[in-house]
Design a protein around this motif. Sequence first.
Motif, PDB file in Angstrom:
ATOM      1  N   GLY A   1      41.580  39.329  43.279  1.00 37.58           N
ATOM      2  CA  GLY A   1      41.810  39.432  44.706  1.00 37.58           C
ATOM      3  C   GLY A   1      40.901  38.536  45.518  1.00 37.58           C
ATOM      4  N   VAL A   2      41.028  38.708  46.817  1.00 35.77           N
ATOM      5  CA  VAL A   2      40.271  37.929  47.783  1.00 35.77           C
ATOM      6  C   VAL A   2      39.419  38.906  48.590  1.00 35.77           C
ATOM      7  N   VAL A   3      38.127  38.580  48.722  1.00 30.62           N
ATOM      8  CA  VAL A   3      37.174  39.434  49.420  1.00 30.62           C
ATOM      9  C   VAL A   3      36.537  38.622  50.541  1.00 30.62           C
ATOM     10  N   SER A   4      36.509  39.188  51.730  1.00 31.06           N
ATOM     11  CA  SER A   4      35.905  38.494  52.867  1.00 31.06           C
ATOM     12  C   SER A   4      34.401  38.399  52.707  1.00 31.06           C
ATOM     13  N   SER A   5      33.840  37.287  53.185  1.00 33.00           N
ATOM     14  CA  SER A   5      32.399  37.111  53.174  1.00 33.00           C
ATOM     15  C   SER A   5      31.790  38.009  54.240  1.00 33.00           C
ATOM     16  N   GLY A   6      30.657  38.574  53.943  1.00 34.22           N
ATOM     17  CA  GLY A   6      29.977  39.401  54.930  1.00 34.22           C
ATOM     18  C   GLY A   6      29.197  38.586  55.937  1.00 34.22           C
ATOM     19  N   SER A   7      28.980  37.304  55.647  1.00 32.28           N
ATOM     20  CA  SER A   7      28.127  36.493  56.516  1.00 32.28           C
ATOM     21  C   SER A   7      28.833  35.335  57.211  1.00 32.28           C
ATOM     22  N   ASP A   8      30.006  34.941  56.751  1.00 27.79           N
ATOM     23  CA  ASP A   8      30.698  33.781  57.312  1.00 27.79           C
ATOM     24  C   ASP A   8      32.190  34.095  57.427  1.00 27.79           C
ATOM     25  N   VAL A   9      32.713  34.144  58.653  1.00 30.64           N
ATOM     26  CA  VAL A   9      34.114  34.520  58.860  1.00 30.64           C
ATOM     27  C   VAL A   9      35.092  33.502  58.289  1.00 30.64           C
ATOM     28  N   SER A  10      34.655  32.276  58.060  1.00 23.65           N
ATOM     29  CA  SER A  10      35.563  31.263  57.518  1.00 23.65           C
ATOM     30  C   SER A  10      35.520  31.184  55.991  1.00 23.65           C
ATOM     31  N   ARG A  11      34.732  32.056  55.363  1.00 25.25           N
ATOM     32  CA  ARG A  11      34.607  32.013  53.905  1.00 25.25           C
ATOM     33  C   ARG A  11      35.140  33.301  53.287  1.00 25.25           C
ATOM     34  N   VAL A  12      35.847  33.132  52.189  1.00 28.35           N
ATOM     35  CA  VAL A  12      36.266  34.269  51.378  1.00 28.35           C
ATOM     36  C   VAL A  12      35.845  34.005  49.939  1.00 28.35           C
ATOM     37  N   TYR A  13      35.790  35.059  49.174  1.00 26.35           N
ATOM     38  CA  TYR A  13      35.469  34.956  47.757  1.00 26.35           C
ATOM     39  C   TYR A  13      36.689  35.359  46.948  1.00 26.35           C
TER      40      TYR A  13
ATOM     41  N   SER B   1      37.695  36.752  43.526  1.00 28.30           N
ATOM     42  CA  SER B   1      37.023  37.494  42.467  1.00 28.30           C
ATOM     43  C   SER B   1      38.027  38.032  41.460  1.00 28.30           C
ATOM     44  N   SER B   2      37.573  38.191  40.219  1.00 31.65           N
ATOM     45  CA  SER B   2      38.460  38.760  39.208  1.00 31.65           C
ATOM     46  C   SER B   2      37.668  39.376  38.067  1.00 31.65           C
ATOM     47  N   ILE B   3      38.336  40.314  37.375  1.00 24.01           N
ATOM     48  CA  ILE B   3      37.835  40.911  36.135  1.00 24.01           C
ATOM     49  C   ILE B   3      38.982  40.839  35.148  1.00 24.01           C
ATOM     50  N   THR B   4      38.754  40.233  33.987  1.00 19.82           N
ATOM     51  CA  THR B   4      39.817  40.140  32.988  1.00 19.82           C
ATOM     52  C   THR B   4      39.945  41.457  32.238  1.00 19.82           C
ATOM     53  N   ALA B   5      41.178  41.778  31.890  1.00 21.37           N
ATOM     54  CA  ALA B   5      41.451  42.991  31.121  1.00 21.37           C
ATOM     55  C   ALA B   5      40.969  42.780  29.685  1.00 21.37           C
ATOM     56  N   GLY B   6      40.431  43.803  29.111  1.00 17.72           N
ATOM     57  CA  GLY B   6      39.998  43.741  27.714  1.00 17.72           C
ATOM     58  C   GLY B   6      38.553  43.344  27.558  1.00 17.72           C
ATOM     59  N   ASP B   7      38.231  42.070  27.843  1.00  9.93           N
ATOM     60  CA  ASP B   7      36.843  41.629  27.656  1.00  9.93           C
ATOM     61  C   ASP B   7      36.000  41.787  28.915  1.00  9.93           C
ATOM     62  N   HIS B   8      36.618  42.165  30.023  1.00  9.32           N
ATOM     63  CA  HIS B   8      35.945  42.443  31.294  1.00  9.32           C
ATOM     64  C   HIS B   8      35.130  41.256  31.796  1.00  9.32           C
ATOM     65  N   GLY B   9      35.703  40.060  31.651  1.00  4.63           N
ATOM     66  CA  GLY B   9      35.047  38.854  32.138  1.00  4.63           C
ATOM     67  C   GLY B   9      35.034  38.809  33.656  1.00  4.63           C
ATOM     68  N   LEU B  10      33.876  38.564  34.236  1.00  4.44           N
ATOM     69  CA  LEU B  10      33.703  38.524  35.681  1.00  4.44           C
ATOM     70  C   LEU B  10      33.733  37.091  36.189  1.00  4.44           C
ATOM     71  N   SER B  11      34.403  36.905  37.314  1.00  2.15           N
ATOM     72  CA  SER B  11      34.455  35.592  37.949  1.00  2.15           C
ATOM     73  C   SER B  11      34.455  35.790  39.457  1.00  2.15           C
ATOM     74  N   CYS B  12      33.681  34.989  40.167  1.00  2.00           N
ATOM     75  CA  CYS B  12      33.650  35.064  41.628  1.00  2.00           C
ATOM     76  C   CYS B  12      33.237  33.702  42.180  1.00  2.00           C
ATOM     77  N   ASN B  13      34.105  33.131  42.998  1.00  2.00           N
ATOM     78  CA  ASN B  13      33.865  31.834  43.620  1.00  2.00           C
ATOM     79  C   ASN B  13      34.337  31.879  45.065  1.00  2.00           C
ATOM     80  N   THR B  14      33.823  30.959  45.881  1.00  2.00           N
ATOM     81  CA  THR B  14      34.306  30.868  47.252  1.00  2.00           C
ATOM     82  C   THR B  14      35.669  30.179  47.261  1.00  2.00           C
ATOM     83  N   ASN B  15      36.327  30.224  48.405  1.00  3.06           N
ATOM     84  CA  ASN B  15      37.599  29.528  48.552  1.00  3.06           C
ATOM     85  C   ASN B  15      37.430  28.017  48.408  1.00  3.06           C
ATOM     86  N   ASN B  16      36.216  27.502  48.474  1.00  4.71           N
ATOM     87  CA  ASN B  16      35.923  26.085  48.253  1.00  4.71           C
ATOM     88  C   ASN B  16      35.452  25.835  46.823  1.00  4.71           C
ATOM     89  N   ASN B  17      35.680  26.814  45.949  1.00  6.62           N
ATOM     90  CA  ASN B  17      35.373  26.723  44.518  1.00  6.62           C
ATOM     91  C   ASN B  17      33.880  26.576  44.215  1.00  6.62           C
TER      92      ASN B  17
END
Length: 162
Positions: free
Chosen positions: A40-52, A54-70
């Motif tokens: 999904g997409v999560v709003s930044s708490g500090s910058d209204v023009s930035r979103v994060y 984020s994802s969690i993969t099923a099974g191995d529970h791999g975490l990933s989180c990047n801004t909309n600018n990668n």
Amino acid sequence: MTSDGVADERRGGVRVIAPVRPRKLAKVPFVELSEGRLQGVVSSGSDVSRVYVSSITAGDHGLSCNTNNNRPCGGLSGSHACNHIRALVDAAVAQYGLERVARYLKAEGGDDLWAALHPTTAPSRAAEVFSSFLRHLSYLEVPPTTDPLPELHWFPAAGVVR
């Protein structure tokens, strides 16, 4: 189809279901169980023009989180979840319910989803997830109709808390 909805999760199209409870769209405007990930997409708490993205993969529970600018999230540290991923999980549980989210992620551990996860680091899927979010946003331009739009099952139409 089984009574717990497992068959619905395996079909290409899912029936439109009401959210388990209202969720705040301003913080997490987009959450879905798709492509073997809770994402999904999560709003930044500090910058209204930035979103994060984020994802969690099923099974191995791999975490990933990047801004909309990668750019990588500064709060994600290896297998330790950042606040964006925690907000994503909270929104998913509000939308789909704890049991469905845990089953999708293949996390077994009762009422504490975080205790059942064994997180690892995952490659970024930000472009794919953000593209999906933008595609879903295009549905906001669809003229009003009473016909169901199954792709919008993630969007809580009733009981929205903003």
